[in-house]
Design an enzyme around this catalytic site. Structure first.
Site, mmCIF file in Angstrom:
data_model
loop_
_atom_site.group_PDB
_atom_site.id
_atom_site.type_symbol
_atom_site.label_atom_id
_atom_site.label_comp_id
_atom_site.label_asym_id
_atom_site.label_seq_id
_atom_site.Cartn_x
_atom_site.Cartn_y
_atom_site.Cartn_z
ATOM 1 N N ASN A 208 0.854 -1.186 0.000
ATOM 2 C CA ASN A 208 0.000 0.000 0.000
ATOM 3 C C ASN A 208 0.887 1.233 0.000
ATOM 4 O O ASN A 208 2.116 1.132 -0.005
ATOM 5 C CB ASN A 208 -0.947 -0.015 1.205
ATOM 6 C CG ASN A 208 -0.215 -0.141 2.518
ATOM 7 O OD1 ASN A 208 0.586 0.716 2.883
ATOM 8 N ND2 ASN A 208 -0.466 -1.236 3.246
ATOM 9 N N ASP A 276 -4.383 -6.519 4.430
ATOM 10 C CA ASP A 276 -5.455 -7.393 4.910
ATOM 11 C C ASP A 276 -5.327 -8.808 4.369
ATOM 12 O O ASP A 276 -5.762 -9.763 5.012
ATOM 13 C CB ASP A 276 -6.816 -6.824 4.501
ATOM 14 C CG ASP A 276 -7.147 -5.537 5.250
ATOM 15 O OD1 ASP A 276 -6.778 -5.436 6.425
ATOM 16 O OD2 ASP A 276 -7.749 -4.635 4.648
ATOM 17 N N LYS A 286 9.614 -16.356 -10.850
ATOM 18 C CA LYS A 286 8.903 -15.216 -11.433
ATOM 19 C C LYS A 286 7.826 -15.708 -12.402
ATOM 20 O O LYS A 286 8.085 -16.541 -13.286
ATOM 21 C CB LYS A 286 9.894 -14.313 -12.160
ATOM 22 C CG LYS A 286 9.231 -13.088 -12.777
ATOM 23 C CD LYS A 286 10.240 -12.236 -13.535
ATOM 24 C CE LYS A 286 9.535 -11.071 -14.211
ATOM 25 N NZ LYS A 286 10.480 -10.252 -15.006
ATOM 26 N N PRO A 303 -3.311 -12.202 9.567
ATOM 27 C CA PRO A 303 -3.721 -12.102 10.971
ATOM 28 C C PRO A 303 -4.096 -10.666 11.314
ATOM 29 O O PRO A 303 -3.512 -9.708 10.801
ATOM 30 C CB PRO A 303 -2.474 -12.552 11.741
ATOM 31 C CG PRO A 303 -1.337 -12.365 10.789
ATOM 32 C CD PRO A 303 -1.902 -12.628 9.431
ATOM 33 N N ASP A 304 -5.081 -10.525 12.192
ATOM 34 C CA ASP A 304 -5.521 -9.212 12.659
ATOM 35 C C ASP A 304 -4.695 -8.875 13.904
ATOM 36 O O ASP A 304 -5.010 -9.295 15.016
ATOM 37 C CB ASP A 304 -7.018 -9.249 12.983
ATOM 38 C CG ASP A 304 -7.589 -7.874 13.246
ATOM 39 O OD1 ASP A 304 -6.864 -7.042 13.829
ATOM 40 O OD2 ASP A 304 -8.749 -7.624 12.882
ATOM 41 N N PHE A 322 -5.170 2.385 14.394
ATOM 42 C CA PHE A 322 -5.294 3.391 13.346
ATOM 43 C C PHE A 322 -6.324 2.926 12.319
ATOM 44 O O PHE A 322 -6.469 1.713 12.075
ATOM 45 C CB PHE A 322 -3.953 3.621 12.652
ATOM 46 C CG PHE A 322 -3.106 4.675 13.313
ATOM 47 C CD1 PHE A 322 -2.744 5.822 12.640
ATOM 48 C CD2 PHE A 322 -2.682 4.514 14.628
ATOM 49 C CE1 PHE A 322 -1.972 6.792 13.251
ATOM 50 C CE2 PHE A 322 -1.914 5.474 15.256
ATOM 51 C CZ PHE A 322 -1.554 6.620 14.556
ATOM 52 N N LYS A 340 -12.526 -4.194 17.213
ATOM 53 C CA LYS A 340 -11.166 -4.666 17.519
ATOM 54 C C LYS A 340 -10.897 -4.773 19.016
ATOM 55 O O LYS A 340 -9.977 -5.468 19.438
ATOM 56 C CB LYS A 340 -10.133 -3.726 16.903
ATOM 57 C CG LYS A 340 -10.284 -3.518 15.403
ATOM 58 C CD LYS A 340 -9.936 -4.743 14.609
ATOM 59 C CE LYS A 340 -9.924 -4.416 13.122
ATOM 60 N NZ LYS A 340 -9.589 -5.576 12.282
#
Length: 396
Positions: A208, A276, A286, A303-304, A322, A340
């Site tokens: 990200n 996620d 490749k 995993p969270d 966050f 959470k």
């Protein structure tokens, strides 16, 4: 900050030992008194005369020197300092410390001291990554020993990777942070930061746009308030702050392992932008464009980390999560806090027009049990300072 502070410096036997001489010089420039202790292996790399001249102090080497025992026994020597620093801490020295051995002056002092201990590990990358070293590291951290580094970089042996001793300015910053008289002195805070990278094949990955700048700023702000900070970071665009314990990871699962290894802590600030999902069918080679068409990727949920720690047996006193959102920011963040199980959520709008993700500024909404509190748009450093001050208030 270091005026009249007494540092007992144990110099281990590795090529990085030459940096200990620079550390002595810089400590004395800041007003500290340094008493060097050389292991027999350290004398292969630095001389007692060099250490003594820079420290303007006697160098201690031999456990069974009866003159020294009459003048200053090893018990007194181990307790006369304000801080014991081991630099470099070799794999062998770490192993002996973890096992509780006291077979020379250095290890006897480390066993006998009732003062805080800080180590700066330095060794070959394979030695650092060896399970035995990692077990010893976990044992030492569990005993409350502060760790500075190591970092990734080129080594004298020609290899590259983690195991290179932290640079002297970073070790010095950690020592100064130890003596900082702030509201978080004596507190241990965990901060996660940066993105995670989830491999598709050896050259491609899912990631990200997180730069890691906000997490790094938070770690530095907490350090400046006197906290001992463990900084678990993914592959960020910004450098890690000095004076904190840096644990570099790549994937979400590695980050979870590093976070759990750092527990227990007083507070955890989960600023990392953790992916996620990961690719379940990662390719070892490749992936190529061919007549078979597009490859099919199968995804698995990562995993969270926030929920795992919030509901775990070693839950910190304060859990801060966050939430990076692109719409309905407050509603989504409020729901996330409840889902959470954390105490606070720091929410921000990262839609492309804001320039927040990867940019120098942030505009957050702090979600607590009391409700939502909008903060003005500020630099990420100022946002970090304000958040660190709130954390200090919550912990005192």
């Amino acid at each position: 900050m270091l005026t009249d502070k007494r540092i007992l410096l144990v110099i281990g036997g590795g090529i990085a030992a030459f940096k200990s001489l620079d550390l002595i010089r810089r400590l004395r420039e800041r007003g500290a008194a340094v008493t060097p202790v050389l292991t027999s292996a350290a004398e292969q790399f630095v001389t007692p005369l060099s250490a003594s001249a820079l420290a303007a102090s006697k160098v201690y080497r031999d456990l069974f020197d009866l003159t020294d025992e009459a003048e200053m026994g090893h018990i007194e020597l181990s307790r006369a300092a304000d801080l014991v620093v081991v630099c470099p801490a070799t794999a062998n020295l770490m192993g002996r410390m973890a096992a509780g051995l006291a077979d020379d002056l250095a290890t006897t002092l480390l066993m006998a001291t009732d003062k805080p201990v800080m180590i700066a590990p330095a060794m070959n990358v394979r030695m650092w990554e060896h399970p035995a070293t990692q077990r010893n590291l976990a044992t030492l951290q569990g005993d409350g020993i502060a760790v500075v580094g190591p970092v990734a970089g080129p080594m004298a042996c020609g290899e590259f990777g983690p195991g290179r001793m932290a640079e002297v300015p970073d070790i010095l910053a950690a020592i100064e942070a130890h003596f900082a008289d702030g509201p978080l002195t004596g507190r241990h805070v965990l901060v996660t930061s940066g993105p995670t990278h989830e491999a598709i094949d050896p050259v491609r990955y899912i990631a990200n746009r997180s730069s890691g700048a906000q997490g790094a700023a938070i770690a530095a702000a907490l350090r400046d308030l006197g906290a001992r900070v463990t900084f678990v970071t993914g592959p960020a665009d910004v450098p890690s702050p000095s004076g904190v314990e840096v644990v570099a990871v790549t994937t979400a699962r590695e980050m979870l392992d590093a976070v759990q290894a750092a527990l227990p802590v007083d507070a955890a600030v989960m600023a990392a932008a953790v992916a996620d999902w990961r690719v379940e069918n990662t390719s070892d080679i490749k992936l190529k464009k061919d007549a078979a068409g597009l490859p099919t990727l199968s995804f698995a949920e990562n995993p969270d980390i926030l929920a795992t720690v919030s509901h775990g047996p070693d839950r910190p006193q304060l859990m801060v999560g966050f939430a990076a959102e692109t719409h309905d920011v407050t509603a989504h963040a409020t729901a996330k806090r409840e889902r959470k199980g954390c105490d606070w959520i720091v929410a921000n709008d990262v839609s492309p027009g804001t320039g927040i993700m990867g940019g120098p500024e942030n505009a957050i909404t702090l979600i607590t049990q009391a409700g939502a509190e909008d903060w003005p748009r500020l630099s990420k450093d100022e946002t970090a300072r304000r958040l660190a001050a709130r954390i200090a208030e919550a912990l005192t």
